[in-house]
Design a protein around this motif. Sequence first.
Motif, PDB file in Angstrom:
ATOM      1  N   GLN A 205     149.921  13.975  18.280  1.00 44.13           N
ATOM      2  CA  GLN A 205     150.573  14.058  16.982  1.00 44.13           C
ATOM      3  C   GLN A 205     151.355  15.357  16.835  1.00 44.13           C
ATOM      4  O   GLN A 205     152.455  15.371  16.280  1.00 44.13           O
ATOM      5  CB  GLN A 205     149.527  13.969  15.871  1.00 44.13           C
ATOM      6  N   ALA A 206     150.791  16.455  17.308  1.00 46.33           N
ATOM      7  CA  ALA A 206     151.426  17.758  17.125  1.00 46.33           C
ATOM      8  C   ALA A 206     152.689  17.900  17.963  1.00 46.33           C
ATOM      9  O   ALA A 206     153.695  18.439  17.486  1.00 46.33           O
ATOM     10  CB  ALA A 206     150.434  18.870  17.476  1.00 46.33           C
ATOM     11  N   ARG A 207     152.670  17.399  19.213  1.00 46.75           N
ATOM     12  CA  ARG A 207     153.822  17.612  20.095  1.00 46.75           C
ATOM     13  C   ARG A 207     154.755  16.424  20.152  1.00 46.75           C
ATOM     14  O   ARG A 207     155.955  16.592  20.434  1.00 46.75           O
ATOM     15  CB  ARG A 207     153.331  17.943  21.506  1.00 46.75           C
TER      16      ARG A 207
ATOM     17  N   ASN B   1     152.635  29.421  14.378  1.00 45.54           N
ATOM     18  CA  ASN B   1     154.082  29.463  14.574  1.00 45.54           C
ATOM     19  C   ASN B   1     154.820  29.738  13.272  1.00 45.54           C
ATOM     20  O   ASN B   1     155.806  30.482  13.246  1.00 45.54           O
ATOM     21  CB  ASN B   1     154.555  28.142  15.178  1.00 45.54           C
ATOM     22  N   GLY B   2     154.349  29.128  12.181  1.00 45.19           N
ATOM     23  CA  GLY B   2     154.982  29.380  10.897  1.00 45.19           C
ATOM     24  C   GLY B   2     154.837  30.821  10.454  1.00 45.19           C
ATOM     25  O   GLY B   2     155.795  31.435   9.955  1.00 45.19           O
ATOM     26  N   GLY B   3     153.642  31.396  10.621  1.00 48.62           N
ATOM     27  CA  GLY B   3     153.440  32.791  10.262  1.00 48.62           C
ATOM     28  C   GLY B   3     154.250  33.732  11.125  1.00 48.62           C
ATOM     29  O   GLY B   3     154.785  34.745  10.636  1.00 48.62           O
ATOM     30  N   LEU B   4     154.381  33.416  12.431  1.00 46.58           N
ATOM     31  CA  LEU B   4     155.181  34.263  13.312  1.00 46.58           C
ATOM     32  C   LEU B   4     156.653  34.212  12.925  1.00 46.58           C
ATOM     33  O   LEU B   4     157.351  35.241  12.938  1.00 46.58           O
ATOM     34  CB  LEU B   4     154.989  33.820  14.762  1.00 46.58           C
ATOM     35  N   ALA B   5     157.146  33.031  12.571  1.00 51.22           N
ATOM     36  CA  ALA B   5     158.535  32.915  12.106  1.00 51.22           C
ATOM     37  C   ALA B   5     158.739  33.702  10.815  1.00 51.22           C
ATOM     38  O   ALA B   5     159.770  34.364  10.628  1.00 51.22           O
ATOM     39  CB  ALA B   5     158.894  31.446  11.905  1.00 51.22           C
ATOM     40  N   LEU B   6     157.746  33.662   9.921  1.00 43.68           N
ATOM     41  CA  LEU B   6     157.836  34.420   8.671  1.00 43.68           C
ATOM     42  C   LEU B   6     157.858  35.915   8.948  1.00 43.68           C
ATOM     43  O   LEU B   6     158.608  36.672   8.297  1.00 43.68           O
ATOM     44  CB  LEU B   6     156.654  34.054   7.774  1.00 43.68           C
ATOM     45  N   PHE B   7     157.059  36.364   9.918  1.00 40.05           N
ATOM     46  CA  PHE B   7     157.065  37.788  10.269  1.00 40.05           C
ATOM     47  C   PHE B   7     158.429  38.218  10.788  1.00 40.05           C
ATOM     48  O   PHE B   7     158.965  39.259  10.369  1.00 40.05           O
ATOM     49  CB  PHE B   7     156.000  38.077  11.323  1.00 40.05           C
ATOM     50  N   PHE B   8     159.019  37.449  11.698  1.00 48.00           N
ATOM     51  CA  PHE B   8     160.314  37.844  12.252  1.00 48.00           C
ATOM     52  C   PHE B   8     161.413  37.778  11.188  1.00 48.00           C
ATOM     53  O   PHE B   8     162.355  38.580  11.214  1.00 48.00           O
ATOM     54  CB  PHE B   8     160.670  36.977  13.458  1.00 48.00           C
TER      55      PHE B   8
ATOM     56  N   MET C  19     163.333  25.541  15.724  1.00 48.98           N
ATOM     57  CA  MET C  19     163.279  24.261  15.019  1.00 48.98           C
ATOM     58  C   MET C  19     163.290  23.094  15.999  1.00 48.98           C
ATOM     59  O   MET C  19     162.586  22.097  15.799  1.00 48.98           O
ATOM     60  CB  MET C  19     164.450  24.157  14.037  1.00 48.98           C
ATOM     61  N   TYR C  20     164.064  23.209  17.070  1.00 51.10           N
ATOM     62  CA  TYR C  20     164.082  22.143  18.078  1.00 51.10           C
ATOM     63  C   TYR C  20     162.714  22.001  18.737  1.00 51.10           C
ATOM     64  O   TYR C  20     162.216  20.888  18.935  1.00 51.10           O
ATOM     65  CB  TYR C  20     165.149  22.429  19.128  1.00 51.10           C
ATOM     66  N   PHE C  21     162.074  23.127  19.074  1.00 53.41           N
ATOM     67  CA  PHE C  21     160.791  23.065  19.771  1.00 53.41           C
ATOM     68  C   PHE C  21     159.659  22.579  18.875  1.00 53.41           C
ATOM     69  O   PHE C  21     158.663  22.059  19.380  1.00 53.41           O
ATOM     70  CB  PHE C  21     160.441  24.435  20.348  1.00 53.41           C
ATOM     71  N   THR C  22     159.786  22.751  17.575  1.00 56.47           N
ATOM     72  CA  THR C  22     158.709  22.332  16.684  1.00 56.47           C
ATOM     73  C   THR C  22     158.816  20.866  16.275  1.00 56.47           C
ATOM     74  O   THR C  22     157.904  20.363  15.597  1.00 56.47           O
ATOM     75  CB  THR C  22     158.709  23.197  15.408  1.00 56.47           C
ATOM     76  N   LEU C  23     159.863  20.165  16.660  1.00 51.57           N
ATOM     77  CA  LEU C  23     159.981  18.748  16.322  1.00 51.57           C
ATOM     78  C   LEU C  23     158.889  17.947  17.022  1.00 51.57           C
ATOM     79  O   LEU C  23     158.465  18.287  18.132  1.00 51.57           O
ATOM     80  CB  LEU C  23     161.351  18.209  16.726  1.00 51.57           C
TER      81      LEU C  23
ATOM     82  N   GLY D 153     148.582  22.074  18.646  1.00 51.15           N
ATOM     83  CA  GLY D 153     149.351  23.215  18.185  1.00 51.15           C
ATOM     84  C   GLY D 153     149.081  24.493  18.945  1.00 51.15           C
ATOM     85  O   GLY D 153     149.620  25.548  18.581  1.00 51.15           O
ATOM     86  N   GLY D 154     148.265  24.448  20.001  1.00 50.47           N
ATOM     87  CA  GLY D 154     147.943  25.629  20.783  1.00 50.47           C
ATOM     88  C   GLY D 154     149.021  25.951  21.799  1.00 50.47           C
ATOM     89  O   GLY D 154     150.123  25.383  21.800  1.00 50.47           O
TER      90      GLY D 154
END
Length: 728
Positions: A703-705, A528-535, A53-57, A203-204
């Motif tokens: 915008q993404a980062r 990233n969202g899909g990877l978090a959902l997988f874990f 969550m910190y890294f995605t801010l 987002g890459g």
Amino acid sequence: MQIITGVVLPRQHIDRARSTLSRMTMGVSAWLWGQHTRFVLWLPALLAAGMAMYFTLSWEPSAAWAWGAGMMVVGCVAARLVWGHGLLVRLGCGVVGACAAGALLAWVQAHRMPPFPDLPRRAVHLSGRVLDADGRALRDGAWAWRVRLADVRFLDGINTGMPPLRRALVLSLLPDDACVPVSGDTVLARVMLSPPAFPALPGGHDVQRRAWFDGRAGTARALDRVTCGHGHPPSARIASMRQALAQRIRAALPGTRGDIAATVLVGADGAIPARVRDAFADAGLAHLLAVAGLHLAIVMGLVMAAVRMGLTLSERAALFWPCRQIAAVCALLAGGGYVLVTGAHLPALRSLFMAMLAVVALVAGRRVVSMRALAVAVVILLCLDAENVAELSLQMSAAAVMALIAGFDALRPGLSAWEHDMAWWRRLGARCAHPLLASILAGSACIPVGMAHFGTVQPWFVLANLLAVPLMSVWIMPWGLLSFVLMLPGWEKLALVPMGWGIAVVDWLARQVSWLPGAHIGVPAIGNGGLALFFAGLCWLCLWGGRVRLLGFAPVALALLSPWWAARPGVMVSPDARMVGVTVGHTILTGPGAHPDPFVLREWQRVTGLDAGTLPDNGRQGVLSCQDRTCRVREPDGDVVVVLSPRQPGWVSCRDARLVVNLSGQAGCPGVPLIGRFDIWRNGAYALLPDHAGGVMVRTDRQARGARPWVMRPGGAGVPDLPMAEAE
């Protein structure tokens, strides 16, 4: 009666609903209390969630925010100690406190790193101390050294006499350079410098964030031959020994077999040709070429078996000594030596740390391989480096080990019944099922991680690993370890030649599997969202007990399908404004020119899962039409005009245009929004995606980062390596 019925029935419904809700609540509470011993297993998952969550801010939290997160952690711990008997308090304090602790750890580690320096944009002379060096086999077959330098000083211009850089610099030498650098050497070179690259796509993959936590300032490319001044620290002797061992291995095994043997024995991973690496990757055997957990487990297992068998030859030792514990400690020492000889790379160090925990558990009489041991190892690794949460090696290791432990725990009753059955074919089937199940469980758990990081799927990985891993365990590595012993009298060829036979079989197997239909399937990368959902789904499957764990298959399936639900970029612009990509059907057409940047193109293909092509000079292809270095992409709400030349687009090009992308300047169409070269320099990479209204949504890397410590200023500018004023 009707009135009475009309009044009474609603009350009955309300009472019935309350009763049903009460029973459901009691049932959930009873289930959770039955699982309370497994709550601690969720600690690494919750820590990782806070760090993620910190890294995605898109903004950087202030010190006040960090102070508040610290107070939240203290408050949760205090509440857990005072009111810890309540289920809601346990769950709430555990979830909130662990997530806050993960975010706080990531914030602290990010802010204690030194800033990126402002590297010179011209050719400059530098000097630095070699931290480590490794050879690389280039695409054309040439050989070049790559070294990591510390205490780098620039010897030209305004930087003369300034303090050394606080970050390391990665220097690539010329292929024909006669210098053989080892750790501790001093290097003088004339180089061109480059800061860490900006993401090729919003987002890459974030190279700058990885460089920030690795302590790297950037990369350097030698323009001339370098000058090496040899030092004599202890680490230099180890590096010299590794290079000498690699030379002796290649002398005994020339060609690809020697390169692979040098990789698995002394960590010379850059020596393997690219075509061999590609074949192993397509066959799902790339992990055999990376010294990490598998190789360390084989080495420690062989040493432990040999020491234990040797101790049992003595009657006194077998009866009175703790042979198992002694063998485990000897195996750990051998594993530490193996990691040191192979270069002490980060994945190997992580594996050694987990092996150390396993040996401690064995000596203490606890279960060696368990979810608790894995949880302790992951928590410590995340606390040491929060950026590990986004690293491929840790994600794959955690997913594979978690799947193996949970899978064999669930299958153990059936396997045990077959192992002790009277029928010989069932006992044999149980023995053969172990490696097959291990390959299926570990490989399946790593598929989504590979989709996220590489955008590929290797469906034949089970077949390849089922044959290659046992061969590596029972033939290749035993002969390799014996070669170390035989190197003392100079007889290493007696062991390396049989080792080469096994390597040749694995190499042949990798090539055969990589040629099978569908061996390498390109797919859109999981976000990233899909990877978090997988874990989240994998943790639910592996960490809970009972049939409720099967609900974890739902988020895993959603994560696997998520890349095909996400919007695919229609137009992509590289962060240096030198390359544009247009999605046409199942192909990314790139331009200008027929030689696109391979790193940018690889990232675009990873994210989209599409093949690559070249923009036509003139002509039409699908929604794309090009003429005179100007291309139009048809959209429902108006065309996107891509200008590849510095001239002003003509009125024909501006007709029905809703957006102009100009790679060479700021010239656009009157009254039409423009993305020019200066905009790209300021905002980084661009991606144009379709929105729900049928229009085009513009997304930028900035915008993404957002404004984060590791996000460099436009153009890759950093902090000047100059004495600061008191106010600064």
